[in-house]
Design a protein around this motif. Structure first.
Motif, mmCIF file in Angstrom:
data_model
loop_
_atom_site.group_PDB
_atom_site.id
_atom_site.type_symbol
_atom_site.label_atom_id
_atom_site.label_comp_id
_atom_site.label_asym_id
_atom_site.label_seq_id
_atom_site.Cartn_x
_atom_site.Cartn_y
_atom_site.Cartn_z
ATOM 1 N N UNK A 505 -9.457 -5.906 3.576
ATOM 2 C CA UNK A 505 -10.571 -5.456 2.748
ATOM 3 C C UNK A 505 -10.252 -5.544 1.259
ATOM 4 N N UNK A 506 -8.991 -5.846 0.927
ATOM 5 C CA UNK A 506 -8.611 -5.942 -0.475
ATOM 6 C C UNK A 506 -8.592 -4.603 -1.187
ATOM 7 N N UNK A 519 -6.478 12.058 -3.552
ATOM 8 C CA UNK A 519 -6.281 10.763 -2.905
ATOM 9 C C UNK A 519 -7.249 9.794 -3.556
ATOM 10 N N UNK A 520 -6.732 8.632 -3.983
ATOM 11 C CA UNK A 520 -7.506 7.688 -4.776
ATOM 12 C C UNK A 520 -7.699 6.369 -4.031
ATOM 13 N N UNK A 521 -8.697 5.611 -4.498
ATOM 14 C CA UNK A 521 -8.998 4.313 -3.915
ATOM 15 C C UNK A 521 -9.284 3.325 -5.042
ATOM 16 N N UNK A 522 -8.869 2.060 -4.858
ATOM 17 C CA UNK A 522 -9.152 1.018 -5.842
ATOM 18 C C UNK A 522 -9.068 -0.331 -5.162
ATOM 19 N N UNK A 523 -9.658 -1.334 -5.796
ATOM 20 C CA UNK A 523 -9.434 -2.701 -5.324
ATOM 21 C C UNK A 523 -8.026 -3.114 -5.727
ATOM 22 N N UNK A 527 -9.213 -2.629 -10.275
ATOM 23 C CA UNK A 527 -10.554 -2.313 -10.762
ATOM 24 C C UNK A 527 -11.292 -1.419 -9.768
ATOM 25 N N UNK A 528 -12.389 -0.868 -10.244
ATOM 26 C CA UNK A 528 -13.278 -0.027 -9.428
ATOM 27 C C UNK A 528 -12.506 1.083 -8.701
#
Length: 634
Positions: A505-506, A519-523, A527-528
């Protein structure tokens, strides 16, 4: 051996207090014999009690943990004589008790040494933790749990479960000004507070137990259990109150309404109502209008009852609000993984389970298992990486680094079949082939608690908690004298720690353990990025992805819990578990969650959904760190 202070133990010497202490130190067990016979002195406590040692020739007492702590506590230095010397590896720090820990673990708010020497010169304990008499910090929830979490046992005084005291001093202090009231009660919950100025530990007791919103108290008020544990068929409360009256409840989730509620609250199968036999204990299933025939226009079935004819539904349906028609039960939504471990399709009156590619459905029609070779758990223990068969339990040393190396975090590359690992001592990320002896250095001059491989984009990522960054380098890179890497995320990161990737999913996910845990999420290009979770977190030190169920799992060292959520941040589930103490890394495979525990030097597993069926898989004389479950391709 030093006269009166040491005793012969084969070819070596041991301190005199080790004689008759109930633990065998000498190969011939001579330290547990007295003049050739079994020690009779073992059951006789000294003037210092069972938890302290007496300095020879004096009335001075010291706790066990002050033996061989590189500090002279007895006037003549007896407590430091004959102590073993064992230097630590580069990048490690030696505790007072000679245990070696990673340097950056010092002053991190966690007792990594076991004798608190890495924390007793640091700031006060973090919120939610208290300091024992000997200095180390423990969770408040560990007070009065029948285990000596403080080395000197001050967290388990004799007053636990006996008195309700407003304030009870265990150290020096004024009794007149401290004791407020003491009333005997059948049970209680203890916690503690520390007077930093005086160095005293005081006990506070409460009659009413405060549980997290996701948990409920047991009837005896001594513990909390998760709401999911209520009426699940297993007694999780010590008094069994979480299962009282559950066997025949009519409103059990997912149960079809072809049952009759007795007046006292239990539930009876509709076929037993009005059969001229008293099945409800109060007889409420007989008499009344039992003789009235069924003439209602029911959607499914009709049965007689003392209140007159009633409608009921077949399996997989429940009675609608009109008490006549029947509606389908969506087992996929109501039962979750209890229905299907992967894909669930609801159909009228039932449901069907299916599995993702690479998995096979078990004969029970519910559980999906990996197809192909046995799944293996890779575990880093000191300078080795072990493979552990998750079906057979077979162990094998997969690779062995130099003895002066410490394999810290690790990950694997599905394409080139390589294991990458962090060597904290030399600040180097290294690799070694699974099928060959080839090995090399990817990058130097980095410090990280966690690395992760993107086997699709051919990059390796890592976190730098000190710098507050997430960085990356190409998998095909070779060390040429200067570091070659890219800063992917920088700036507003509060001590990034654990890191996991979703290559297909990149996406990348990381935890932060600073003043505002999240808890964090990013591409993968940085980015994003956004906050995925920021509630019900303490120190989320270990993350793991479960891609078949599209969930992320974490283990929380401060709260002693496991949690999970969907990858969009919804459907959050948190379980407080006493055995989650100092998790380092985690992995998910099929229905199990695996994690490494620093405090107990073990690798354990439990059911990922319920937190139950905990098992210790590995326990070695070496600190376990990173672990992964690779899915080897053909």
């Amino acid at each position: 051996c030093a006269a009166s202070r040491q005793a012969a133990c084969g070819a070596t010497c041991i301190p005199v207090p080790w004689l008759c202490d109930g633990e065998q130190q000498c190969p011939d067990a001579s330290d547990e014999q007295w003049h050739g016979a079994k020690c009779e002195c073992c059951s006789v406590p000294s003037v210092c009690g069972l938890k302290k040692l007496q300095c020879p020739g004096t009335h001075h007492c010291i706790p066990h943990w002050e033996m061989c702590d590189r500090h002279q506590d007895c006037e003549d230095g007896w407590d430091e004589e004959g102590c073993p010397q064992q230097p630590c590896l580069p990048g490690q720090w030696q505790c007072r008790n000679r245990v070696c820990i990673m340097t950056e673990w010092k002053c991190n708010g966690i007792d990594d040494c076991g004798d608190s020497s890495d924390e007793d010169v640091c700031a006060p304990c973090p919120p939610g933790m208290v300091r024992c008499d000997e200095g180390k910090c423990i969770l408040e929830s560990l007070m009065c749990n029948d285990e000596d979490d403080c080395l000197d046992g001050t967290d388990e005084p004799s007053t636990c479960g006996e008195f309700l005291c407003g304030c009870w001093p265990l150290g020096a202090g004024s009794w007149d000004s401290l004791i407020t009231s003491c009333l005997p009660v059948p049970s209680q919950v203890c916690s503690a507070r520390v007077d930093i100025r005086l160095g005293d530990l005081y006990w506070l007791a409460f009659l009413h137990l405060s549980c997290p919103r996701t948990h409920v108290p047991c009837r005896d008020g001594t513990e909390c259990v998760a709401q999911e544990y209520v009426c699940d068929g297993e007694k999780d409360c010590a008094d069994g109150s979480d299962e009282d009256g559950c066997a025949q409840l009519c409103d059990t989730p997912g149960k079809s309404h072809s049952s009759y509620p007795c007046r006292l609250g239990t539930c009876l199968n509709a076929s037993l109502v009005c059969d001229s036999r008293q099945d409800c204990t109060d007889g409420s299933d007989e008499g009344g209008y039992c003789s009235v025939p069924c003439q209602k226009s029911c959607g499914h079935l009709c049965y007689p009852s003392p209140e007159g004819p009633r409608c009921s539904c077949g399996p997989g349906y429940r009675l609608a609000e009109d008490q006549v028609s029947c509606t389908d039960i969506n087992e996929c939504t109501e039962q979750g993984e209890e229905a299907c471990t992967q894909t669930c399709l609801n159909v009228p009156g039932s449901y069907n389970c299916s599995c993702l590619p690479g998995y096979l459905l078990e004969p029970d029609g519910r559980i999906c298992k990996l197809a192909g070779p046995e799944p293996m758990l890779l575990v880093a223990i000191q300078s080795e990486v072990l493979s552990y068969g998750l079906r057979s339990g077979r162990e094998e040393v997969l690779l062995a680094a130099d003895k002066d190396r410490v394999v810290f975090s690790l990950d694997y590359d599905l394409v080139d079949r390589k294991v990458f690992w962090m060597d904290l001592a030399t600040e180097t990320i290294r690799w070694q082939g699974i099928d060959s002896s080839k090995k090399g250095t990817l990058v130097k001059g980095v410090r990280s608690d966690c690395i992760a491989v993107d086997w699709v984009g051919r990059n390796l990522y890592w976190t730098d908690g000190t710098a507050g960054q997430v960085l990356a380098t190409r998998l095909g890179s070779a060390w040429r004298g200067t570091p070659e890497y890219t800063v992917v995320l920088d700036g507003d990161l509060d001590q990034p720690h654990s890191l996991v990737l979703h290559p297909l999913a990149g996406m990348l996910y990381w935890s932060e353990v600073g003043s505002h845990p999240r808890v964090m999420e990013a591409t993968m290009d940085g980015s994003r990025w956004h906050v995925l979770l920021a509630q019900e977190l303490g120190w989320p030190t270990a993350l793991a992805l479960d891609l078949p169920t599209w969930r992320i799992f974490w283990l929380d060292e401060k709260l002693g819990s496991i949690g999970s959520a969907r990858l969009d941040g919804s459907s959050v589930k948190v379980l407080r578990l006493s055995w989650v103490r100092s998790p380092f890394a985690a992995a998910v495979c099929e229905g199990q969650l695996y994690w490494s525990e620093k405090k107990t030097w073990s690798v354990q597993q439990m059911n990922k959904s319920s937190g139950k069926n905990r098992t210790v898989l590995l326990k070695r004389h070496g600190q376990p760190h990173g672990l992964q479950v690779p899915t080897w391709g053909s």
